[in-house]
Design a protein around this motif. Structure first.
Motif, short mmCIF file in Angstrom:
data_model
loop_
_atom_site.label_atom_id
_atom_site.label_comp_id
_atom_site.label_asym_id
_atom_site.label_seq_id
_atom_site.Cartn_x
_atom_site.Cartn_y
_atom_site.Cartn_z
N PHE A 154 0.84 -1.21 0.00
CA PHE A 154 0.00 0.00 0.00
C PHE A 154 0.87 1.25 0.00
CE2 PHE A 154 -2.38 3.36 2.17
CZ PHE A 154 -3.53 3.41 1.38
N LYS A 155 1.91 1.25 0.83
CA LYS A 155 2.82 2.39 0.88
C LYS A 155 3.54 2.58 -0.45
CE LYS A 155 6.69 4.24 3.56
NZ LYS A 155 7.64 3.99 4.69
N MET A 156 3.89 1.47 -1.08
CA MET A 156 4.57 1.48 -2.37
C MET A 156 3.69 2.14 -3.44
SD MET A 156 6.10 -1.93 -4.14
CE MET A 156 6.85 -1.94 -5.76
N VAL A 157 2.42 1.77 -3.44
CA VAL A 157 1.47 2.31 -4.42
C VAL A 157 1.16 3.77 -4.11
CG1 VAL A 157 -0.89 2.14 -5.32
CG2 VAL A 157 0.47 0.06 -4.96
N LYS A 158 0.93 4.07 -2.83
CA LYS A 158 0.61 5.43 -2.42
C LYS A 158 1.72 6.41 -2.78
CE LYS A 158 -0.60 8.18 1.69
NZ LYS A 158 -0.75 8.15 3.17
N SER A 159 2.96 5.97 -2.62
CA SER A 159 4.11 6.85 -2.90
C SER A 159 4.38 6.98 -4.40
CB SER A 159 5.36 6.31 -2.20
OG SER A 159 5.17 6.23 -0.80
N ASN A 160 3.77 6.11 -5.18
CA ASN A 160 4.00 6.12 -6.63
C ASN A 160 2.66 6.01 -7.36
OD1 ASN A 160 7.17 5.61 -6.77
ND2 ASN A 160 6.32 4.30 -5.17
N VAL A 162 0.91 7.93 -9.43
CA VAL A 162 0.83 8.20 -10.87
C VAL A 162 1.37 7.01 -11.66
CG1 VAL A 162 1.67 9.67 -12.75
CG2 VAL A 162 0.98 10.70 -10.57
N THR A 163 2.46 6.44 -11.19
CA THR A 163 3.05 5.28 -11.85
C THR A 163 2.05 4.13 -11.92
OG1 THR A 163 5.32 5.82 -11.23
CG2 THR A 163 4.85 3.51 -11.69
N TYR A 164 1.42 3.84 -10.79
CA TYR A 164 0.51 2.69 -10.76
C TYR A 164 -0.83 2.99 -11.44
CZ TYR A 164 3.75 -0.28 -8.40
OH TYR A 164 4.83 -1.06 -8.13
N LEU A 165 -1.18 4.26 -11.56
CA LEU A 165 -2.34 4.61 -12.38
C LEU A 165 -2.05 4.31 -13.84
CD1 LEU A 165 -3.57 7.96 -10.77
CD2 LEU A 165 -4.89 5.84 -10.97
#
Length: 217
Positions: A154-160, A162-165
């Motif tokens: 979750f932290k990985m996605v939250k911090s990135n 735009v990338t994961y969008l």
């Protein structure tokens, strides 16, 4: 993120047809097991991208791909469980409404369907963002537990975000490409389906690399 590379890298491999058609045949002709092999093969693409392999399209390795795909399937199943939790009240209320025959119950079911449907939509978006990161961790660390490290992912996605969008958009585009094979008398799916899996695997790898690069900055 090199968005276009996820769609073109397959054709840069001189053996791309053989490397894609074999996983496609296995994935579509062997029930259940074939799907796991195809998923594991796609995550080998992820691993090759993370390792900066200049030729990331892999040959299929039935046993290794099956094991990797099974681990990813377990992770995906766990992430899907909240969907079932949101859907169960709708099923229960629908059964009660049908047995009671009261109009008021039908209205309750309709309202509950809207509320829980909205929750399912929200969670579906969250899951669509987190699963690529979870699958990439499974590919890299080769364990189910790596994909179930919810806080870290979750932290990985939250911090990135735009990338994961972008990864989510890419995987949706890949899913559309997979469906195009049915136009060619269904035969085309033996190419479009593994091609779409390869695209998704490439996006997972790119997302993981960008997330790790930002973390080390």
């Amino acid at each position: 993120m090199k968005f276009a590379d996820a769609f073109t890298f397959v054709f840069q491999d001189p053996d791309w047809l053989k490397k894609t058609i074999i996983p496609g045949l296995v994935g579509l002709l062997i029930p259940v097991v074939g799907q796991l092999v195809l998923l594991g093969w796609a995550l080998k693409v992820t691993l090759n991208v993370v390792r900066n392999n200049p030729n990331p399209l892999p040959n299929m390795e039935f046993g290794a791909d099956l094991g990797r795909g099974f681990k990813a399937w377990v992770v995906g199943l766990v992430y899907s469980l909240p969907m079932l939790i949101f859907y169960l009240p709708i099923i229960i209320l629908t059964v009660i409404a049908e047995n009671s025959g009261e109009q008021s119950m039908a209205a309750i079911v309709a309202i509950a369907g809207i509320c829980f449907g909205f929750l399912m939509l929200l969670y579906g978006i969250v899951m669509g963002l987190m699963l690529p990161a979870a699958y990439a961790k499974v590919a890299v660390e080769d364990t189910i537990g790596a994909g179930l490290a919810f806080g870290e992912i979750f932290k990985m996605v939250k911090s990135n975000l735009v990338t994961y969008l972008l990864v989510l958009v890419g995987t949706l585009a890949a899913s559309f490409i997979a469906s195009l094979g049915s136009i060619a008398c269904v035969v085309g799916i033996f190419l479009t389906v593994p091609y779409s899996f390869a695209i998704m695997g490439h996006f997972y790898g790119q997302g993981y690399l960008e997330a790790k690069a930002l973390k080390t900055m």
